[in-house]
Design a protein around this motif. Structure first.
Motif, PDB file in Angstrom:
ATOM      1  N   UNK A 161       0.557  -1.371  -0.374  1.00 56.28           N
ATOM      2  CA  UNK A 161       0.210  -0.254   0.251  1.00 56.28           C
ATOM      3  C   UNK A 161       1.089   1.493  -0.248  1.00 56.28           C
ATOM      4  N   UNK A 162       2.004   1.232   0.524  1.00 53.53           N
ATOM      5  CA  UNK A 162       2.729   1.886   0.974  1.00 53.53           C
ATOM      6  C   UNK A 162       3.362   2.460  -0.617  1.00 53.53           C
ATOM      7  N   UNK A 163       3.597   1.268  -1.061  1.00 55.72           N
ATOM      8  CA  UNK A 163       4.750   0.997  -2.151  1.00 55.72           C
ATOM      9  C   UNK A 163       3.442   2.144  -3.881  1.00 55.72           C
ATOM     10  N   UNK A 164       2.475   1.448  -2.942  1.00 55.95           N
ATOM     11  CA  UNK A 164       1.403   1.765  -4.635  1.00 55.95           C
ATOM     12  C   UNK A 164       0.217   2.560  -4.951  1.00 55.95           C
ATOM     13  N   UNK A 165      -0.278   2.786  -3.547  1.00 50.21           N
ATOM     14  CA  UNK A 165      -0.280   4.134  -3.073  1.00 50.21           C
ATOM     15  C   UNK A 165      -0.290   5.367  -2.604  1.00 50.21           C
ATOM     16  N   UNK A 209      -2.220  14.223   4.966  1.00 52.38           N
ATOM     17  CA  UNK A 209      -0.814  12.481   5.312  1.00 52.38           C
ATOM     18  C   UNK A 209      -1.753  11.396   5.659  1.00 52.38           C
ATOM     19  N   UNK A 210      -1.044  10.619   5.496  1.00 56.10           N
ATOM     20  CA  UNK A 210      -1.135   8.695   6.301  1.00 56.10           C
ATOM     21  C   UNK A 210      -0.658   8.463   6.928  1.00 56.10           C
ATOM     22  N   UNK A 211      -2.397   7.613   8.322  1.00 57.55           N
ATOM     23  CA  UNK A 211      -1.420   6.690   9.310  1.00 57.55           C
ATOM     24  C   UNK A 211      -1.959   5.805   8.854  1.00 57.55           C
ATOM     25  N   UNK A 212      -0.435   4.678   8.866  1.00 55.58           N
ATOM     26  CA  UNK A 212      -1.039   3.084   8.810  1.00 55.58           C
ATOM     27  C   UNK A 212      -0.719   2.256  10.226  1.00 55.58           C
ATOM     28  N   UNK A 213      -2.024   1.781  11.076  1.00 59.13           N
ATOM     29  CA  UNK A 213      -1.679   0.658  11.915  1.00 59.13           C
ATOM     30  C   UNK A 213      -1.634  -0.716  11.186  1.00 59.13           C
ATOM     31  N   UNK A 214      -1.807  -1.136  12.776  1.00 55.42           N
ATOM     32  CA  UNK A 214      -1.135  -2.890  12.222  1.00 55.42           C
ATOM     33  C   UNK A 214      -2.438  -3.391  12.226  1.00 55.42           C
ATOM     34  N   UNK A 215      -2.524  -4.989  11.849  1.00 49.61           N
ATOM     35  CA  UNK A 215      -3.738  -5.841  11.431  1.00 49.61           C
ATOM     36  C   UNK A 215      -4.948  -5.225  12.237  1.00 49.61           C
ATOM     37  N   UNK A 216      -4.626  -5.787  13.334  1.00 50.11           N
ATOM     38  CA  UNK A 216      -5.075  -5.964  14.539  1.00 50.11           C
ATOM     39  C   UNK A 216      -6.101  -4.632  15.799  1.00 50.11           C
ATOM     40  N   UNK A 217      -5.046  -3.791  15.088  1.00 49.16           N
ATOM     41  CA  UNK A 217      -6.101  -2.042  15.250  1.00 49.16           C
ATOM     42  C   UNK A 217      -6.953  -0.971  14.417  1.00 49.16           C
ATOM     43  N   UNK A 218      -7.683  -0.578  15.304  1.00 46.52           N
ATOM     44  CA  UNK A 218      -8.786   0.776  14.331  1.00 46.52           C
ATOM     45  C   UNK A 218      -8.462   1.677  14.925  1.00 46.52           C
ATOM     46  N   UNK A 219      -8.778   3.238  14.050  1.00 48.16           N
ATOM     47  CA  UNK A 219      -8.679   3.754  14.806  1.00 48.16           C
ATOM     48  C   UNK A 219     -10.764   4.226  15.081  1.00 48.16           C
ATOM     49  N   UNK A 220     -11.315   3.472  14.618  1.00 45.92           N
ATOM     50  CA  UNK A 220     -13.368   3.014  14.566  1.00 45.92           C
ATOM     51  C   UNK A 220     -13.518   2.800  15.806  1.00 45.92           C
ATOM     52  N   UNK A 221     -13.960   4.033  16.731  1.00 47.08           N
ATOM     53  CA  UNK A 221     -14.773   3.708  18.050  1.00 47.08           C
ATOM     54  C   UNK A 221     -13.917   4.284  18.512  1.00 47.08           C
ATOM     55  N   UNK A 222     -12.809   4.135  18.046  1.00 42.20           N
ATOM     56  CA  UNK A 222     -11.502   4.949  19.449  1.00 42.20           C
ATOM     57  C   UNK A 222     -11.118   6.625  18.906  1.00 42.20           C
ATOM     58  N   UNK A 223     -11.080   6.965  17.876  1.00 40.23           N
ATOM     59  CA  UNK A 223     -10.812   8.795  17.148  1.00 40.23           C
ATOM     60  C   UNK A 223     -11.243   9.013  16.720  1.00 40.23           C
ATOM     61  N   UNK A 224     -11.840   9.703  17.028  1.00 38.76           N
ATOM     62  CA  UNK A 224     -12.632  10.899  15.717  1.00 38.76           C
ATOM     63  C   UNK A 224     -11.652  11.666  14.822  1.00 38.76           C
ATOM     64  N   UNK A 262      -8.599   1.247   0.847  1.00 37.42           N
ATOM     65  CA  UNK A 262      -7.747   1.137   1.112  1.00 37.42           C
ATOM     66  C   UNK A 262      -7.372   0.729   2.754  1.00 37.42           C
ATOM     67  N   UNK A 263      -7.931  -0.703   2.863  1.00 37.57           N
ATOM     68  CA  UNK A 263      -7.677  -1.214   4.330  1.00 37.57           C
ATOM     69  C   UNK A 263      -6.434  -1.146   5.052  1.00 37.57           C
ATOM     70  N   UNK A 264      -6.534  -0.643   6.946  1.00 38.92           N
ATOM     71  CA  UNK A 264      -5.689  -0.439   6.782  1.00 38.92           C
ATOM     72  C   UNK A 264      -5.250   0.709   7.034  1.00 38.92           C
ATOM     73  N   UNK A 265      -5.691   1.760   6.418  1.00 36.28           N
ATOM     74  CA  UNK A 265      -4.444   3.190   5.961  1.00 36.28           C
ATOM     75  C   UNK A 265      -6.405   4.464   6.338  1.00 36.28           C
ATOM     76  N   UNK A 266      -5.834   5.206   7.094  1.00 29.72           N
ATOM     77  CA  UNK A 266      -6.468   6.304   7.957  1.00 29.72           C
ATOM     78  C   UNK A 266      -5.843   7.757   7.156  1.00 29.72           C
ATOM     79  N   UNK A 267      -6.536   9.005   6.641  1.00 25.83           N
ATOM     80  CA  UNK A 267      -6.155  10.483   6.907  1.00 25.83           C
ATOM     81  C   UNK A 267      -6.471  11.360   7.455  1.00 25.83           C
ATOM     82  N   UNK A 268      -6.003  11.824   8.384  1.00 25.81           N
ATOM     83  CA  UNK A 268      -6.800  13.040   8.993  1.00 25.81           C
ATOM     84  C   UNK A 268      -8.446  13.590   8.782  1.00 25.81           C
ATOM     85  N   UNK A 269      -9.441  13.435   9.766  1.00 24.59           N
ATOM     86  CA  UNK A 269     -10.513  13.166   9.526  1.00 24.59           C
ATOM     87  C   UNK A 269     -11.041  15.411   8.927  1.00 24.59           C
TER      88      UNK A 269
END
Ligand SMILES: C[S@@+](CC[C@H](N)C(=O)[O-])C[C@H]1O[C@@H](n2cnc3c(N)ncnc32)[C@H](O)[C@@H]1O
Lengths: 284, 121
Positions: free
Chosen positions: A88-92, A243-258, A266-273
């Protein structure tokens, strides 16, 4: 370990690093802290914890607490861990940033909680493999961790045969490593691309300015909800608007941080809200 | 089902490797040296070959060179799996057309990552 010691230890550890010590970890704590107690010349782990509790807040034993935290962290890491985030880092991520930063020609990458360095070195090898396409670009990779001992390993860049076989493609081993007996060392040309620095995710950002890419993988899993939210808020602040944030396979921002939003397809990849929803391709 | 040819003169290694690769859902053929492996490939080309280096009759590296010269011999993914764990051997293997390289001792996780990274899984 008696329940009072355990509770004290859990509180100290949580306060300093955010790490949650589950109640099933008393045995683990006892065995990991044994060597620390010996090194600091306490008769046993009980004496060590009592000393820590007594001097809490005095600052006198910050080093001791650091050693305790260090002993309790899980440092396991692999090159190209889970593959997907690195594809994902390389291609997106890289193509998107290369177009968004075509004027400044500068990209800043933060590998937060980088442990023994496999993650930032994997990113460095991807960048090196881009060759001429990144000529003239200024790319910075910062690897940080709370553990001083693990950062020394990261800087040395020396890995066992088992470690280089867990995820590192053989072509990259052949190209970017030197053999040292039965171990393998990352070549200087890759090592010098990465800077390592001690940093606590509960504290202020590790460097001034904004990061375009943040890898923060397999560390939030050790924190409770409140700490996760606190850390993610700090990461958001340290990140560029696009910018882009990449978390681990078992981690998410959903329900944790808005502070973050998902990125379509792009699974597992996040941008600033608060980032602009579309990446403007025109220069208007 | 994809097919894997395991080439090793040690029965113990073949048995261990078979268990691991079967666990990844491959059908398995076995050969005890490079010569036998060539014959197996003539009859039917596998998707992947797990290849030892030192074997009597024909070594892994000689087999690999012969394979890549065969009709359809470019197709199989070739993963060396050997006790030769130095850079010179790795370079030689890559030069002869190997796709991946496992240094013994190995375990199921290593095999699985290497298979995943070469697009087999
Ligand atoms: C399992 S490793 C993850 C390594 C790498 N990111 C990966 O995904 O393979 C977790 C790391 O987090 C570090 N860590 C734990 N608490 C931390 C904190 N509060 N601040 C910074 N690093 C921390 C540990 O020292 C350890 O090296």
């Amino acid at each position: 370990m008696n329940p009072q010691d355990f509770e004290k230890l859990a509180a100290l550890l949580h306060g300093r690093s955010g790490l949650v010590l589950g109640s099933d970890k008393a045995y683990l704590a006892e065995s990991r802290l044994g060597p620390v107690a010996r090194q600091w010349q306490y008769v046993d782990v009980h004496a060590l914890i009592r000393a820590l509790a007594r001097r809490e807040g005095s600052g006198a034993d910050a080093r001791l607490l650091d050693d305790v935290v260090e002993a309790m962290t899980t440092n396991e890491s692999f090159f190209f861990r889970d593959n997907k985030p690195f594809d994902q880092f390389r291609e997106f991520v890289l193509p998107a940033l290369m177009s968004a930063r075509s004027t400044s020609r500068s990209i800043r990458i933060w590998s937060a909680a980088c442990s023994s360095g496999q993650e930032p070195y994997s990113l460095a090898m991807i960048l090196k493999e881009m060759g001429a396409r990144l000529e003239g670009w200024n790319i910075e990779i910062l690897g940080t961790d709370i553990s001083r001992a693990i950062l020394k390993r990261a800087r040395d860049g020396i890995y066992s045969q088992l470690e280089v076989q867990r995820g590192l493609p053989i072509q990259l081993l052949a190209k970017y490593f030197d053999q040292r007996g039965d171990q393998w060392q990352v070549k200087e040309e890759i090592r010098h691309m990465v800077q390592f620095r001690e940093h606590n995710l509960l504290g202020e950002p590790p460097a001034a300015g904004r990061f375009d890419v943040v890898f923060c993988r397999n560390v939030l899993i050790y924190f409770d909800q409140a700490t996760k939210a606190q850390v993610l808020a700090k990461v958001a602040k340290a990140m560029a608007g696009d910018g882009y944030l990449t978390l681990g396979g078992a981690e998410t921002v959903l329900g944790v941080s808005d502070h973050f939003r998902t990125i379509p397809e792009q699974r597992g990849l996040y941008g600033r809200a608060d980032a602009p929803t579309t990446v403007a391709a025109s220069g208007t | 089902m994809k097919r894997c040819l395991i080439v090793d003169d040690s029965k113990v290694v073949r048995t261990v490797a078979r268990k691991i690769v079967e666990g990844l859902n491959f059908a398995i053929d076995e050969a005890v040296n490079g010569q036998e492996a060539i014959e197996a490939c003539r009859i039917s080309m596998p998707d992947v070959i797990l290849l030892d280096w030192n074997m009597p009759v024909m070594s892994g590296i000689d087999f690999l060179r012969a394979l890549r010269a065969m009709a359809d011999g470019e197709r199989p993914v070739v993963v060396f799996c050997t006790t030769e764990n130095d850079m010179a051997h790795i370079q030689e293997a890559l030069g002869a057309g190997a796709n991946e390289y496992i240094m013994k001792p190995f375990d199921s996780e290593i095999v699985e990552t290497k298979f995943a990274q070469t697009g087999l899984l």
